[in-house]
Design a protein around this motif. Structure first.
Motif, PDB file in Angstrom:
ATOM      1  N   SER A  13      11.228   5.312 -15.194  1.00 20.34           N
ATOM      2  CA  SER A  13      11.530   6.039 -13.956  1.00 20.34           C
ATOM      3  C   SER A  13      10.386   6.882 -13.422  1.00 20.34           C
ATOM      4  O   SER A  13      10.529   7.527 -12.396  1.00 20.34           O
ATOM      5  N   GLN A  14       9.236   6.909 -14.130  1.00 20.37           N
ATOM      6  CA  GLN A  14       8.141   7.783 -13.690  1.00 20.37           C
ATOM      7  C   GLN A  14       7.697   7.434 -12.270  1.00 20.37           C
ATOM      8  O   GLN A  14       7.901   6.318 -11.806  1.00 20.37           O
ATOM      9  N   PRO A  15       7.084   8.383 -11.559  1.00 18.90           N
ATOM     10  CA  PRO A  15       6.708   8.166 -10.158  1.00 18.90           C
ATOM     11  C   PRO A  15       5.761   6.984  -9.963  1.00 18.90           C
ATOM     12  O   PRO A  15       4.838   6.780 -10.748  1.00 18.90           O
ATOM     13  N   LEU A  16       6.033   6.218  -8.919  1.00 16.34           N
ATOM     14  CA  LEU A  16       5.185   5.102  -8.502  1.00 16.34           C
ATOM     15  C   LEU A  16       4.798   5.296  -7.046  1.00 16.34           C
ATOM     16  O   LEU A  16       5.565   5.875  -6.273  1.00 16.34           O
ATOM     17  N   LEU A  17       3.622   4.799  -6.671  1.00 14.45           N
ATOM     18  CA  LEU A  17       3.295   4.660  -5.258  1.00 14.45           C
ATOM     19  C   LEU A  17       4.054   3.447  -4.753  1.00 14.45           C
ATOM     20  O   LEU A  17       4.026   2.379  -5.386  1.00 14.45           O
ATOM     21  N   MET A  18       4.750   3.596  -3.630  1.00 14.64           N
ATOM     22  CA  MET A  18       5.521   2.472  -3.125  1.00 14.64           C
ATOM     23  C   MET A  18       5.190   2.216  -1.655  1.00 14.64           C
ATOM     24  O   MET A  18       5.699   2.897  -0.773  1.00 14.64           O
ATOM     25  N   PRO A  19       4.315   1.238  -1.396  1.00  9.75           N
ATOM     26  CA  PRO A  19       4.071   0.866  -0.004  1.00  9.75           C
ATOM     27  C   PRO A  19       5.259   0.082   0.527  1.00  9.75           C
ATOM     28  O   PRO A  19       5.856  -0.729  -0.189  1.00  9.75           O
ATOM     29  N   GLY A  20       5.614   0.351   1.767  1.00 11.27           N
ATOM     30  CA  GLY A  20       6.745  -0.344   2.343  1.00 11.27           C
ATOM     31  C   GLY A  20       6.844  -0.130   3.831  1.00 11.27           C
ATOM     32  O   GLY A  20       5.966   0.462   4.460  1.00 11.27           O
ATOM     33  N   ALA A  21       7.930  -0.629   4.395  1.00 12.48           N
ATOM     34  CA  ALA A  21       8.161  -0.560   5.832  1.00 12.48           C
ATOM     35  C   ALA A  21       9.555  -0.021   6.115  1.00 12.48           C
ATOM     36  O   ALA A  21      10.500  -0.305   5.390  1.00 12.48           O
ATOM     37  N   CYS A  22       9.633   0.738   7.180  1.00  7.84           N
ATOM     38  CA  CYS A  22      10.885   1.271   7.704  1.00  7.84           C
ATOM     39  C   CYS A  22      11.054   0.679   9.100  1.00  7.84           C
ATOM     40  O   CYS A  22      10.097   0.659   9.875  1.00  7.84           O
ATOM     41  N   VAL A  23      12.246   0.182   9.403  1.00 10.07           N
ATOM     42  CA  VAL A  23      12.491  -0.487  10.679  1.00 10.07           C
ATOM     43  C   VAL A  23      13.530   0.298  11.474  1.00 10.07           C
ATOM     44  O   VAL A  23      14.636   0.544  10.993  1.00 10.07           O
ATOM     45  N   TYR A  97       6.558   7.824  -4.542  1.00  9.02           N
ATOM     46  CA  TYR A  97       5.831   8.431  -3.434  1.00  9.02           C
ATOM     47  C   TYR A  97       5.622   7.305  -2.429  1.00  9.02           C
ATOM     48  O   TYR A  97       4.872   6.366  -2.680  1.00  9.02           O
ATOM     49  N   ASN A  98       6.337   7.381  -1.317  1.00 12.65           N
ATOM     50  CA  ASN A  98       6.273   6.339  -0.301  1.00 12.65           C
ATOM     51  C   ASN A  98       4.975   6.371   0.478  1.00 12.65           C
ATOM     52  O   ASN A  98       4.470   7.443   0.824  1.00 12.65           O
ATOM     53  N   VAL A  99       4.448   5.206   0.766  1.00 13.60           N
ATOM     54  CA  VAL A  99       3.426   4.992   1.777  1.00 13.60           C
ATOM     55  C   VAL A  99       4.132   4.065   2.763  1.00 13.60           C
ATOM     56  O   VAL A  99       4.299   2.872   2.488  1.00 13.60           O
ATOM     57  N   MET A 100       4.626   4.634   3.857  1.00 12.36           N
ATOM     58  CA  MET A 100       5.590   3.938   4.698  1.00 12.36           C
ATOM     59  C   MET A 100       5.070   3.689   6.108  1.00 12.36           C
ATOM     60  O   MET A 100       4.726   4.633   6.824  1.00 12.36           O
ATOM     61  N   ALA A 101       5.042   2.424   6.475  1.00 17.73           N
ATOM     62  CA  ALA A 101       4.759   2.042   7.860  1.00 17.73           C
ATOM     63  C   ALA A 101       6.093   2.030   8.594  1.00 17.73           C
ATOM     64  O   ALA A 101       7.039   1.377   8.164  1.00 17.73           O
ATOM     65  N   VAL A 102       6.160   2.779   9.675  1.00 20.04           N
ATOM     66  CA  VAL A 102       7.387   2.853  10.476  1.00 20.04           C
ATOM     67  C   VAL A 102       7.191   1.968  11.702  1.00 20.04           C
ATOM     68  O   VAL A 102       6.199   2.094  12.423  1.00 20.04           O
ATOM     69  N   TYR A 103       8.151   1.070  11.914  1.00 21.32           N
ATOM     70  CA  TYR A 103       8.115   0.141  13.040  1.00 21.32           C
ATOM     71  C   TYR A 103       9.388   0.253  13.852  1.00 21.32           C
ATOM     72  O   TYR A 103      10.459   0.530  13.309  1.00 21.32           O
ATOM     73  N   GLU A 104       9.248  -0.014  15.143  1.00 28.24           N
ATOM     74  CA  GLU A 104      10.412  -0.172  16.002  1.00 28.24           C
ATOM     75  C   GLU A 104      10.566  -1.668  16.251  1.00 28.24           C
ATOM     76  O   GLU A 104       9.604  -2.350  16.630  1.00 28.24           O
TER      77      GLU A 104
END
Length: 157
Positions: A13-23, A97-104
């Motif tokens: 469960s330790q912290p990870l960097l998580m790249p992802g997308a939010c729509v 820790y999110n690295v999040m690209a936000v898209y519409e």
């Protein structure tokens, strides 16, 4: 989410960097589509982690279909969010820790339907009225991207 699940087997469960997308999906009335999350029982945006070899836009399209049964003709980039305030701890204890690209999502096709086990319900909400049980992390993302004012929710004024 195979890549992240594989990592979790090794690091727990330790912290990870998580790249992802939010729509962000808006209807004709300007209301935002949210999903009632099965893990936290509150309302959150559509999105998720990047898979190996996938672009952020491809992740946005995949997540939109997986979580809401929708397809978009294109995605308009809104913002890239990262840093200590993008930390999230899931109800089961995993930390990221999110690295999040936000898209519409633009020119969306289909009728929203729960399409996987991550969501319980889909519903459009006005951002000019308080949303009962809004996921705090989703509230944070919507404020950072300017979709919610700093005064939201209004009953705290």
């Amino acid at each position: 989410m195979g890549y992240i699940m594989d990592l979790r087997e090794k690091v727990g469960s330790q912290p990870l960097l998580m790249p992802g997308a939010c729509v962000l999906v808006f209807n004709e009335a300007g209301h935002l589509l949210l999903q009632k999350r099965s893990d936290s029982q509150d309302w959150g945006t559509i999105g998720g982690a990047l898979e190996l070899g996938e672009s952020l836009e491809e992740a946005a399209g995949r997540e939109l279909y997986e979580e809401a049964g929708l397809r978009a003709e294109e995605f308009r980039f809104v913002d890239l969010l990262s840093g200590k305030d993008m930390y999230y701890k899931y109800p089961h204890g995993d930390e990221i820790y999110n690295v999040m690209a936000v898209y519409e999502a633009m020119n969306v096709e289909g009728t929203p339907r729960v399409n996987d086990d991550e969501g319980l319900e889909l519903r459009y909400f006005s951002l000019y009225e308080p949303i009962s049980e809004l996921n705090p992390f989703t509230e944070h993302v919507l404020k950072k991207t300017g979709y919610l004012s700093k005064w939201y929710p209004f009953d705290r004024l």
